[in-house]
Scaffold this active site. Structure first.
Site, mmCIF file in Angstrom:
data_model
loop_
_atom_site.group_PDB
_atom_site.id
_atom_site.type_symbol
_atom_site.label_atom_id
_atom_site.label_comp_id
_atom_site.label_asym_id
_atom_site.label_seq_id
_atom_site.Cartn_x
_atom_site.Cartn_y
_atom_site.Cartn_z
ATOM 1 N N ARG A 196 0.856 -1.183 0.000
ATOM 2 C CA ARG A 196 0.000 0.000 0.000
ATOM 3 C C ARG A 196 0.895 1.236 0.000
ATOM 4 O O ARG A 196 1.831 1.342 0.782
ATOM 5 C CB ARG A 196 -0.906 0.018 1.241
ATOM 6 C CG ARG A 196 -2.031 -1.014 1.198
ATOM 7 C CD ARG A 196 -3.095 -0.610 0.181
ATOM 8 N NE ARG A 196 -4.205 -1.537 0.158
ATOM 9 C CZ ARG A 196 -4.296 -2.565 -0.677
ATOM 10 N NH1 ARG A 196 -3.295 -2.829 -1.507
ATOM 11 N NH2 ARG A 196 -5.365 -3.342 -0.668
ATOM 12 N N HIS A 235 0.617 -0.078 -10.353
ATOM 13 C CA HIS A 235 -0.183 -0.994 -9.532
ATOM 14 C C HIS A 235 -0.486 -2.285 -10.296
ATOM 15 O O HIS A 235 -1.647 -2.657 -10.523
ATOM 16 C CB HIS A 235 -1.490 -0.328 -9.081
ATOM 17 C CG HIS A 235 -2.033 -0.921 -7.805
ATOM 18 N ND1 HIS A 235 -2.655 -0.155 -6.843
ATOM 19 C CD2 HIS A 235 -2.047 -2.186 -7.334
ATOM 20 C CE1 HIS A 235 -3.028 -0.933 -5.838
ATOM 21 N NE2 HIS A 235 -2.671 -2.169 -6.121
ATOM 22 N N GLU A 246 -3.364 7.475 -6.304
ATOM 23 C CA GLU A 246 -3.278 6.734 -7.561
ATOM 24 C C GLU A 246 -4.373 7.192 -8.524
ATOM 25 O O GLU A 246 -5.542 7.238 -8.144
ATOM 26 C CB GLU A 246 -3.388 5.232 -7.295
ATOM 27 C CG GLU A 246 -2.208 4.692 -6.503
ATOM 28 C CD GLU A 246 -2.239 3.167 -6.353
ATOM 29 O OE1 GLU A 246 -3.237 2.544 -6.776
ATOM 30 O OE2 GLU A 246 -1.269 2.605 -5.824
#
Length: 624
Positions: A312, A360, A341
């Protein structure tokens, strides 16, 4: 005469004539009006529907007449009886196929929050990934129809769990299917960073040949610290061992035997970050881990350390990481996740020449996407069928009368678990938890399931992204290798009072506050409810009496005049308000424990001043 429950079709709907036996009483049945034949109907869902308005609504039935002998309900059949599942982000085809066999599936992607709120009242279930924000407004807009939210992945940061619970909506996730994919991506970033693959590739595509600039480092014999030794962290460790690395790990819940089986040494947080050549992050984002990699902790690391993050983004203070890169404490970083993000185009971390980044991609393999899709589809279907999924992350199911009576003990249980966790020191992790209840009631008249769940919640939640409750507490404990046992001691008192006291014992662990260790060698904390408020009544072998509100400062000291005044003065001079205080001693002028409840968290300098008082032998600050 046998009673009968009769279901009549709406005039506009075609429906098969069926009868199903139903044991509402010793001799009763369910039939459709005008039916002559007998055949299976909707199984357990139908049985529950007679008693549950929510399930009746879910199945499309409405009650139209009721008397002591007859219940008449209307049922939709065929396609109209199917629930509706909204899929708001792309899901693997295998998962969609499973959903379509059971429900009407609406795949609507890129919905705005307004669009989602407009559609949700027509849906029984919602399947999301990380991009859809399932807010309180979404649950309220569903007007009670939304029964299940399925998160296709592990993290549930984008779902308002409290609002889901308040609106009677179950939340399930898919925690296992992307484990290998995330671990493989972590190793990919580790090796690419060590050999400057991304930078060298960009250089060559710019027409350059810079062999001397992109000299890498070898992995063999280097120390890799795994921060968070769960499923993904364990898989990264296995692969890193195959590369010839020496692997250590920090995780307060990792069983030592499982770590030993992989060849990994469990150590404290400070030892892990101070001895590592490479640090791989696999911890959840919680209040206690938010920005845990900050200026203070970067300063403890070896100069030239390299950091990988596929967990994270918020666990790293990104500005602090930029500073650590610029001053050479951190030689390189490889990041798949970010605080925001997507990150801004001018993000200094993304643009830094010593940072390798990916958007990601941890779970982005064909196999993982299909696995997650199947796992979440099965969980959603099971939940709509009334089954309790092992991956449920909310919705404790406790009778309201039990919850009302045990409410103050529920809070006490969570506080004791949270307090016991903070007393643990060292890197061995928690293995055995024993909960002792003292009560005047018989075991059959005291339901302790929710109390056990809340102790587990207090121990697990502060260092985990998992929402713990009655539904998933035992599952979560088992996943983390926690052995939870319960013991009941009969107390000759009034059965009107559910419990006299609750104790939490942690076995085979070190303590950062030695006085918390009882004569049996365990960390022991005990609490009671007084006037509806949870109180801490003993720590180790010492009796105390302090309300479990705000925060707590425990000091072991030499019993002598003026100690309360000295500590109180330091707190008062620094605007820290004292709410409660108690002192327990072994004998006059011998050792004593002072427990001080404070409203604010004292600054580090304030705690240092308290620790420097000569008569104080040890102290610990606890957040409650």
């Amino acid at each position: 005469m046998a009673s009968r429950a009769t279901f009549a079709p709406k005039p506009s709907e075609a429906i098969s004539s069926r009868v199903v036996p139903f044991r509402a009483t010793a001799s009763s049945s369910i039939s459709f009006e005008g039916s002559q034949s007998r055949a299976p109907f909707f199984g357990q869902a139908l049985r529950l529907a007679v008693y549950s308005p929510k399930i009746s609504a879910l199945c499309g039935w409405r009650r139209i007449r009721r008397d002591p002998r007859t219940i008449v309900m209307v049922a939709s059949a065929g396609g109209a009886a199917k629930p509706t599942v909204l899929v708001s982000e792309k899901l693997g085809e295998a998962g969609l196929e499973l959903l379509r066999e059971f429900a009407n599936v609406d795949c609507s992607y890129n919905l705005t929050s307004e669009d989602l709120c407009a559609k949700i009242s027509l849906c029984d279930a919602l399947v999301v990934r990380s991009g859809t924000k399932v807010t309180r407004e979404v649950f309220e807009a569903s007007k009670g129809r939304l029964k299940v939210v399925g998160r296709a992945g592990v993290g549930i940061d984008n779902v308002d769990l409290q609002a889901a619970t308040e609106n009677g909506c179950l939340v399930v996730n898919a925690p296992t299917a992307n484990t290998v994919a995330a671990a493989e991506h972590g190793i990919a970033l580790l090796t690419a960073m060590a050999r400057n693959v991304a930078q060298a590739d960009a250089s060559m595509k710019a027409g350059k040949w810079q062999r001397n600039k992109y000299v890498g480092v070898s992995l063999v014999g280097k120390n890799l610290a795994i921060m968070g030794f769960g499923k993904v962290g364990s898989e990264v460790a296995r692969r890193a061992k195959g590369l010839g690395m020496h692997v250590i790990a920090h995780d307060p819940y990792a069983p030592a035997d499982r770590a030993r089986a992989i060849g990994v040494e469990l150590v404290s947080f400070d030892e892990a970050i101070s001895t590592a050549d490479f640090i791989s992050l696999h911890m959840p984002l919680t209040p206690s881990t938010s920005k845990i990699f900050n200026d203070d902790n970067f300063a403890k690391m070896k100069k030239g350390v390299r950091i990988i993050n596929v967990a994270r983004g918020g666990v790293i203070d990104e500005d602090a990481l930029v500073r650590a890169l610029d001053n050479g404490i951190v030689a390189q970083a490889a990041l798949d996740v970010f605080t925001e993000e997507p990150p801004a185009k001018d993000n200094r971390l993304v643009q830094h020449e010593n940072v390798t980044v990916t958007p990601h991609l941890g779970a982005s393999t064909t196999e993982a996407q299909e696995g997650v899709a199947i796992e979440i589809a099965e969980a959603v279907i099971g939940a709509l069928n009334g089954e309790l999924a092992a991956t449920a992350v909310n919705a404790p199911m406790v009778p309201s009368e039990v919850l009302s009576e045990l409410a103050p003990y529920v809070l006490l249980s969570e506080k004791l678990g949270r307090l016991a966790l903070q007393l643990v020191g060292g890197g061995g992790g928690i293995k055995g938890v024993k909960i002792v209840y003292t009560s005047a009631r018989s075991p059959d008249d005291l339901d302790t399931r929710i109390l056990r769940a809340m102790v587990t919640k207090g121990i697990v939640e502060p260092v985990s992204s998992v929402f713990v409750n009655l539904v998933n507490a035992d599952y979560i404990a088992k996943q983390r290798g926690l052995r939870i046992s319960e013991e009941r001691i009969f107390h000759d008192g009034s059965p009107e009072i559910p419990l006299d006291f609750i104790q939490v014992h942690l076995a085979n662990v070190e303590s950062k506050f030695a006085s918390a260790i009882s004569d049996s060698g365990e960390i022991v904390v005990e609490g009671r409810v007084k006037d509806g408020i949870p109180h801490l009544t003993s720590v180790g072998s010492y009796s105390v009496d302090v309300s479990l509100e705000g925060n707590l400062l425990l000091c072991r000291q030499i019993d002598q005049p003026g100690m309360i005044g000295r500590v109180g003065s330091i707190l008062g001079e620094n605007n820290v308000n004292v709410s409660f205080m108690s002192v327990s001693r072994t004998a006059p002028r011998k050792q004593a424990i002072m427990a001080i409840g404070v409203d604010e968290e004292p600054e580090k300098d304030v705690l240092r001043k308290i620790g420097e008082i000569p008569a104080i032998e040890e102290f610990v600050f606890l957040k409650l």
